[in-house]
Each structure stands twice: as structure tokens, then as C-alpha cells.
Design a protein around this motif. Structure first.
Motif, mmCIF file in Angstrom:
data_model
loop_
_atom_site.group_PDB
_atom_site.id
_atom_site.type_symbol
_atom_site.label_atom_id
_atom_site.label_comp_id
_atom_site.label_asym_id
_atom_site.label_seq_id
_atom_site.Cartn_x
_atom_site.Cartn_y
_atom_site.Cartn_z
ATOM 1 N N GLN A 193 0.811 -1.222 0.000
ATOM 2 C CA GLN A 193 0.000 0.000 0.000
ATOM 3 C C GLN A 193 0.840 1.265 0.000
ATOM 4 O O GLN A 193 0.317 2.350 -0.227
ATOM 5 C CB GLN A 193 -0.910 0.013 1.238
ATOM 6 C CG GLN A 193 -1.994 -1.044 1.224
ATOM 7 C CD GLN A 193 -2.805 -1.051 2.507
ATOM 8 O OE1 GLN A 193 -2.316 -0.666 3.571
ATOM 9 N NE2 GLN A 193 -4.046 -1.499 2.406
ATOM 10 N N HIS A 194 2.154 1.133 0.235
ATOM 11 C CA HIS A 194 2.998 2.319 0.377
ATOM 12 C C HIS A 194 3.055 3.087 -0.939
ATOM 13 O O HIS A 194 3.398 2.526 -1.979
ATOM 14 C CB HIS A 194 4.410 1.912 0.819
ATOM 15 C CG HIS A 194 5.190 3.038 1.403
ATOM 16 N ND1 HIS A 194 5.791 3.999 0.625
ATOM 17 C CD2 HIS A 194 5.460 3.369 2.687
ATOM 18 C CE1 HIS A 194 6.406 4.877 1.395
ATOM 19 N NE2 HIS A 194 6.210 4.508 2.664
ATOM 20 N N PRO A 195 2.755 4.396 -0.925
ATOM 21 C CA PRO A 195 2.688 5.155 -2.186
ATOM 22 C C PRO A 195 4.047 5.417 -2.801
ATOM 23 O O PRO A 195 4.124 5.730 -4.000
ATOM 24 C CB PRO A 195 2.018 6.472 -1.763
ATOM 25 C CG PRO A 195 2.335 6.613 -0.303
ATOM 26 C CD PRO A 195 2.372 5.221 0.232
ATOM 27 N N ASP A 196 5.129 5.298 -2.035
ATOM 28 C CA ASP A 196 6.453 5.639 -2.546
ATOM 29 C C ASP A 196 7.293 4.422 -2.888
ATOM 30 O O ASP A 196 8.520 4.523 -2.996
ATOM 31 C CB ASP A 196 7.204 6.494 -1.507
ATOM 32 C CG ASP A 196 6.493 7.810 -1.248
ATOM 33 O OD1 ASP A 196 5.871 8.323 -2.190
ATOM 34 O OD2 ASP A 196 6.551 8.298 -0.107
ATOM 35 N N ALA A 197 6.653 3.262 -3.022
ATOM 36 C CA ALA A 197 7.402 2.053 -3.345
ATOM 37 C C ALA A 197 8.046 2.201 -4.717
ATOM 38 O O ALA A 197 7.362 2.371 -5.726
ATOM 39 C CB ALA A 197 6.480 0.842 -3.320
ATOM 40 N N ALA A 198 9.388 2.164 -4.734
ATOM 41 C CA ALA A 198 10.112 2.399 -5.984
ATOM 42 C C ALA A 198 10.200 1.142 -6.834
ATOM 43 O O ALA A 198 10.372 1.220 -8.050
ATOM 44 C CB ALA A 198 11.516 2.924 -5.677
ATOM 45 N N VAL A 199 10.139 -0.028 -6.194
ATOM 46 C CA VAL A 199 10.234 -1.285 -6.933
ATOM 47 C C VAL A 199 9.013 -2.124 -6.626
ATOM 48 O O VAL A 199 8.278 -1.874 -5.667
ATOM 49 C CB VAL A 199 11.517 -2.050 -6.553
ATOM 50 C CG1 VAL A 199 12.749 -1.268 -6.968
ATOM 51 C CG2 VAL A 199 11.552 -2.345 -5.056
ATOM 52 N N GLY A 200 8.800 -3.131 -7.445
ATOM 53 C CA GLY A 200 7.654 -4.002 -7.244
ATOM 54 C C GLY A 200 7.757 -4.792 -5.952
ATOM 55 O O GLY A 200 8.844 -5.161 -5.507
ATOM 56 N N THR A 201 6.620 -5.030 -5.328
ATOM 57 C CA THR A 201 6.575 -5.809 -4.087
ATOM 58 C C THR A 201 6.406 -7.286 -4.415
ATOM 59 O O THR A 201 6.205 -7.680 -5.570
ATOM 60 C CB THR A 201 5.394 -5.343 -3.222
ATOM 61 O OG1 THR A 201 4.173 -5.643 -3.922
ATOM 62 C CG2 THR A 201 5.479 -3.853 -2.946
#
Length: 713
Positions: free
Chosen positions: A239-247
Motif C-alpha cells: 500500500q505504500h505510495p512511494d514504493a520504488a520497486v515491485g513488491t
């Protein structure tokens, strides 16, 4: 790869990228591991065994090129707790350890499957770890073929891997299902010869000990603490809006790794919301919920489900296609309205968030199904039959009316091998309140043949722990029934320390024996015109008159006599009869005919069982059983110096007070348990009960293999 760590001995002054072990390069490298949740590392017990003082150093790199960091961790738990024969660098299966970091740090975490490894259906797995390459520690990975299992399908079971040479140091690293994008196990060992090795399924962590004391937060139980943190981590990360890479969730979506019921995004959300709730109050409650949803076809895989995520995993394989999502949503509602072991400050808000997810996910279901969900939410916030609220560990808890209902128990059957009397066949089962007897797990689990007596406590530790976990409630531990032949009724199973070093079984929970070979004749009946009336009416036609509580002298051995006695000892007015002692002098136990003359409300008491009179006392116990008695109390003697074998007046006095004060024989298992616990705690009023044992053989619940069933009262 970012979540895979190195494990080192604690100590400063070495280059952490060196393998160490020699004085000139004291790197202290022990093996691999991986972050399974924030601040939690999962590895092998044999890896951390070589640490010092229960602490190790964890070396990791959160991102490529960012540089390595080192943090000290504490070994919180190992499985098994201690090996039977400790060998450096070796540990029996399941060979798992949890390490908790002593200071917070940022790092990646793997995604752990919520299904047992047995459901893995792929041909290959990927492994990761660390090993020495050219004198330097480097990350390594490879692919292994799944070639089957090693050991029985219980805590000894391991996945057998082949097809690649596993380098030294990778033990403790993650084993990954590349089709579904999730970690399924921990790499345990190399094969002695050839390629490959073995892997332990992560579901074996379910067999971590259940906390003894009150559970007031998830942190009281390492299993719940780890997997609640794991599931919240992945929900928050996605849910983090600043995730730079795929989870992990994104990768699983790219792989098309659906469960047949939920998309990876739905699964991450559901497990994260469930992890915000308090855990299930008990494994028994969780299994009851699953049985209700699956129509009695809940997965019986060993070990049994323990957390909410385990329950979701159990649903995946139960139904495919139409109706699968509804099943998961009904499970979520069961978790939302379940009994709580504690109530945290955020529990109400967590329930509301889970309800919103359920309502949103069910939006495309039928109107009738959506209506049923709303009804459960607003009119069934807690299970029906609420009795009262009580304080549990300082936290209010809901107490259910079912707390007073019949409960399941654990049955241990021991049978000596005829040709080797010092070896035993055994079986562990769960006895439902209905009398149904269920093996602790399917196939051959929970059973064994030809185990030496001295090895029984160690061999029984795992199946008994699993059975107890399936039966124990939050406030009450299930009883252990021990079915023994008459020649072994004095076996001190209640004194066995299981697991090793723990309190005796009889201190932990109610423990009583049953006679496996009572040899009652189911066809023997009383003459309707000449036999006794269990309700106490005089016997006609000149037969011996009953005493005031309905007993009589003489009469054949029959199930009717057993039934009559059972009816009376469950009423107030119990009394005792000392049958092997007169004025402090040992006497033979009366014949079966004479014993039948005792009143139906009588509980026979023997004060000299075992020791130098073992054979005589066992013969006497046999006559008690043959006389139709299914409840008896005795004091077990030994040949140890100082054994109070002569002065028994206090035992006579106090055991009579205990039995008469019980009002009903049904209370005796708990009362004997309290005495044993008081004796261990050093409470002087319980000293008289040293060696006390209880025969409590409910004829309404025949043992497996019995050829008769007592008619319902």
C-alpha cells in the motif's frame, strides 16, 4: 536476495566478508538465514547452536551496492528445544530457529506461504544462501529438483532435493517456489553423498510451544508475533505510495499465482487485516471454525493450523471454482466474531477495517450472501451464548457458555509387545465430547510400534504436543487419558516430563488411566426378576438386599452393573472404601464377588500400589476393574528409601475428604491435577498426595476396538 542474511558468531574485530574459523581470519561464519518479518530471522537450529550465549550476529545488505550492516540477534526459540544427542553442527528435524534482532533496522522480508509444503506441486525450487567462494563469502543460489520426502509425515518430515550441489554455508537459507513466488521452507542439510539435500517446511513453526501463562498480546507467543508482523509488513509495503520497486504481491500477480479464491492483492489485504486482530484463542477453536465451514473435511495436515493465516491456507485446497471466495469470506467473518484471548486498544478499529474489506470484496456476490454477511456483522459480533466477561491477564475477555460444556481430550494407548515386554506399540488420538476418536493426524502419524519404555517420553513429545494444541482452550488444558492393560495400570505416565525438562504431565494437565482389557462380558445380564435395581429398589425373590445406595452382594459381572455404578458416582454422596489396608496393615484386595457388595456410590482406594508388592497390587487393581468399578484412586509406591509405605492414615483421611468433597466423580480428574500441581509448588497441604493416581474410565466412551457401547444414561 536482499532478505537472505549471514549468521556469524558474536565478536568484534574481524572482516565480516571472510569465512573465518581460523585465528588469522576470525570471521566466525556459521551459516545462512533470512528475514521472515521485521527484526525476525528464520534459520536452522544447528546454525545458531554454534553461537555463544544465545546470541549471534546477523549480516545483511538491504539493497545492492548499499553496503553491508551487522546487528546482534538473540535466539528466541529452536525446534526441537534441545536435541536428544547434541552434536556440534547437527540438530534433529525440524531444526529451525527464530532470531530476534536486538535493535531496529530497515531490511527486506521474504513472503512466506500460508500453506503446508506438502501442497507444493512444482518440480523445482530455488534456494539462496551464503558460501565461501575463493576465500570470500558470496551470495549463491541454485535450482533443485523436488524428489520426494524423507522421514514420516510429522515433525521429522523433510522435503528431499536433488539436481544441484549445495555448497557449505547455505543451511538456513530460504527455499522458494518459483511458480507461486513464495518461500516454502528452510534449507537444512546436504546429502552425505551426491547432489542435493533436504528442506524443512515453514509450517513446522506451528509446533512452537504454546505459552503457559496468560496471553495479553501477540508478543507473548513468538509464532503469532512473527507471522502477524510478516503479514502486516506485506500489506503495508504493497500500500505504500512511494514504493520504488515491485513488491512480492506485484511479482505474484505477474506470475498469475492465484489461489483459486483470491488474487495476490486480495490475499495480501486479507492476511494483513487478519494480522491486526488478536490471534485465535486456541487451535481447537480454529479447527472448529474450519470444520464448520468445510463440513468436517478440514485439512488434518500435521501440524494443525495455529494462526488466522494458517486457516486461510487450509481453505485454498478445499474447494475450487464456484463458491471458493464465499468460503474465504465466511472464514473472515468467523475470525471477526471469534472469541478473543485478549482485547487490545486497536481491536475494534481492526475489526471494522476487516469488515470493510469483506463487504467490498463481496460486492459482486449474490444479494442473499451479502445480506448474510451483514447479519453476522451487526447481529453476531460475538458467538452466541455469551455468559460473562472476566479478567484474563488484566485484560477483559469474553467467556463463553461453552466453557462449561464437555470438552475434547487426548487419548494415549500403550500396549506392550508380547515378545518384547519392555517395548510398546502406541497411538495418540483426540477424543471428541461425542466419543468419536480421531487420530492426531492422518496416515501413520501419531502411531508407532516397538518403542522401548525409556524412549517413550521423547518419542511421544511431538505427537502429544500436537494433540494437546488441538484440544486445549484458553483457560483450560485438555485431559490426557492413558489406556493401559491391567498389568500396567501402575505405569507413572503422569510423572513423565514431556517435553524433556518440563513439569510432569500430571502437573501440566489432568492425567488419568483407563483399563484397556477390562474383559467385561457384554452378553452377561442380570435376571430381570432376581437382579439388583440400579435405582435402589430391593432385590426380590430372596436375593441379597441392596445397601442404602442401591448396591448388593453377589451377582454376575455385567455392563448393567458398570452402568449402575457410573450413574451413582456422578451424583452427590460419594464415599470411599480402603480395599488393600486395615489399620495400617496391608491386606489382599477382596474378591470380585465381595467388591460388588460395596455401594454404587463407592470409590475404591488403594494405598499400597507398586514397590515390593507390585504384582499383588496389580492383581488387586484387576479385581477392582472386574468388579465393575470404573473410578478408583491409589497411591503409587516405589522402592526408594524413605518411601512412606507404612504410615498411611493421613492418606486415608485426606483422600476420603477429597472424594467426598468432590460431589461427583466427574470432578476428580481436575482435583487430582490440582493436588499434583500443589505438590510441585511445595504447598504443604498437598504433601499427602505424593504418588496419587486415578482410574477414570468413562464407560460411555469405549476405547477404540471395544466391542460394546454402554447405553446412554
Amino acid at each position: 536476495m536482499a532478505a537472505t542474511v549471514r549468521i556469524h558468531r558474536t565478536g568484534a574485530g574481524y572482516a565480516p566478508d571472510r569465512p573465518g574459523g581460523a585465528p588469522e581470519t576470525p570471521g566466525g561464519f556459521l551459516g545462512s538465514g533470512y528475514f521472515v518479518a521485521p527484526s525476525w530471522v528464520l534459520t536452522c537450529a544447528h546454525v545458531v547452536q554454534q553461537g555463544e550465549g544465545g546470541r549471534v550476529e546477523v549480516v545483511y545488505e538491504s539493497e545492492p551496492g548499499r553496503g553491508e550492516a551487522t546487528v546482534v540477534g538473540e535466539v528466541v526459540a529452536t525446534l526441537p528445544d534441545t536435541p536428544r544427542t547434541p552434536v556440534p553442527g547437527s540438530w534433529p528435524a525440524p531444526d529451525l530457529a527464530l532470531v530476534r534482532l536486538l535493535e531496529p533496522t530497515e531490511h527486506a522480508c521474504v513472503y512466506v506461504t500460508e500453506r503446508p509444503a506438502a501442497f507444493y506441486g512444482g518440480e523445482n525450487v530455488v534456494y539462496l544462501g551464503w558460501s565461501e567462494v575463493g576465500g570470500v563469502l558470496r551470495r549463491v543460489n541454485g535450482t533443485c529438483a523436488v524428489q520426494g520426502t524423507l522421514g514420516w509425515a510429522d515433525s521429522d518430515e523433510q522435503m528431499r532435493l536433488g539436481g544441484d550441489l549445495l555448497p557449505p554455508g547455505v543451511s538456513g537459507g530460504p527455499v522458494i517456489d518459483p511458480v507461486r513466488g513464495e518461500v516454502v521452507g528452510v534449507l537444512k542439510s546436504q546429502l552425505d553423498r551426491g547432489l542435493g539435500g533436504t528442506c524443512i517446511g515453514v509450517e513446522q513453526l506451528r509446533s512452537l510451544p504454546v505459552p503457559d501463562g496468560p496471553v495479553t498480546s501477540e508478543h507473548d507467543d513468538p509464532y503469532q508475533a512473527v507471522f502477524h508482523a510478516h503479514d502486516r509488513y506485506h500489506m503495508d509495503r504493497h500500500q505504500h505510495p512511494d514504493a520504488a520497486v515491485g513488491t512480492w504481491t506485484d511479482i505474484q500477480s505477474d506470475l498469475g499465482a492465484t489461489t483459486g479464491a483470491l488474487t495476490p492483492q486480495q490475499r495480501t489485504q486479507l492476511l494483513g487485516r487478519l494480522a491486526e486482530l488478536p490471534p485465535p484463542a486456541s487451535t481447537r477453536g480454529l479447527l472448529t471454525l474450519l470444520d464448520g465451514l468445510l463440513g468436517g473435511q478440514a485439512v488434518a495436515r500435521y501440524p494443525a493450523p495455529r494462526g488466522w493465516r494458517d486457516g486461510v491456507g487450509a481453505l485454498y485446497e478445499s474447494r475450487r471454482g464456484e463458491g471458493a471466495l464465499e468460503l474465504v469470506l465466511e472464514f473472515a467473518m468467523g475470525a471477526l466474531t471469534a472469541e478473543r484471548p485478549y482485547l487490545a486498544a486497536g481491536t475494534d478499529a481492526a475489526e471494522e477495517r476487516l469488515w470493510k474489506w469483506v463487504k467490498w470484496t463481496a460486492d459482486d456476490r449474490s444479494a442473499r450472501f451479502r445480506s448474510e454477511l451483514r447479519h453476522k456483522r451487526y447481529q453476531g459480533l460475538r458467538p452466541t451464548g455469551l455468559a460473562s466477561a472476566q479478567s484474563h491477564g488484566g485484560v477483559p475477555r469474553v467467556k463463553l457458555a461453552e466453557d462449561l460444556a464437555p470438552r475434547p481430550s487426548v487419548l494415549l494407548e500403550l500396549e506392550p509387545c508380547g515378545w518384547e515386554p519392555d517395548r510398546f506399540d502406541w497411538r495418540v488420538s483426540v477424543v471428541q465430547p461425542t466419543g468419536e476418536v480421531l487420530p492426531v493426524a492422518d496416515d501413520s502419524r501419531g502411531t508407532s510400534r516397538g518403542t522401548a519404555l525409556r524412549e517413550l517420553p521423547g518419542r511421544l513429545a511431538s505427537p502429544l504436543a500436537e494433540a494437546f494444541r488441538r484440544c486445549d482452550d484458553l483457560d483450560r488444558r485438555a485431559a490426557l487419558q492413558v489406556a493401559l492393560p491391567r498389568t500396567l495400570l501402575d505405569l507413572d505416565v503422569d510423572a513423565w516430563e514431556i517435553p524433556s525438562g518440563a513439569a510432569a504431565l500430571g502437573v501440566q494437565r489432568p492425567v488419568f488411566v483407563r483399563c484397556a482389557d477390562a474383559d467385561l462380558d457384554p452378553d452377561a445380564d442380570l435376571d430381570p426378576d432376581g437382579g439388583p435395581d440400579p435405582d435402589g429398589d430391593p432385590a426380590p425373590h430372596g436375593d441379597p438386599a441392596p445397601d442404602p445406595d442401591g448396591s448388593y452382594l453377589g451377582g454376575p459381572d455385567s455392563l448393567h452393573e458398570v452402568e449402575a455404578r457410573w450413574r451413582f458416582i456422578r451424583r452427590p454422596g460419594l464415599r470411599t472404601a480402603i480395599v488393600d489396608c486395615a489399620d495400617g496393615i496391608r491386606v489382599p484386595v477382596p474378591s470380585e464377588h465381595e467388591l460388588r457388595g460395596l455401594g454404587h456410590s463407592t470409590v475404591p482406594v488403594l494405598c499400597r500400589v507398586g514397590g515390593q508388592w507390585r504384582q499383588e497390587s496389580l492383581d488387586g487393581l484387576g479385581r477392582v476393574v472386574r468388579g465393575g468399578f470404573r473410578v478408583a484412586v491409589w497411591r503409587r509406591l516405589t522402592d526408594k528409601p524413605g518411601q512412606p509405605d507404612a504410615v498411611c492414615a493421613e492418606f486415608h483421611r485426606r483422600v476420603t475428604d477429597t472424594v467426598v468433597g468432590a460431589s461427583s466423580a466427574e470432578r476428580l480428574p481436575e482435583l487430582i491435577h490440582e493436588l499434583r500441581a500443589g505438590l510441585r509448588a511445595g504447598r504443604a497441604p498437598a504433601y499427602w498426595s505424593a504418588g496419587i493416581a486415578l482410574l477414570y474410565d468413562d464407560p460411555r466412551q469405549p476405547l477404540p476396538g471395544a466391542d460394546h457401547v454402554l447405553r446412554a444414561p
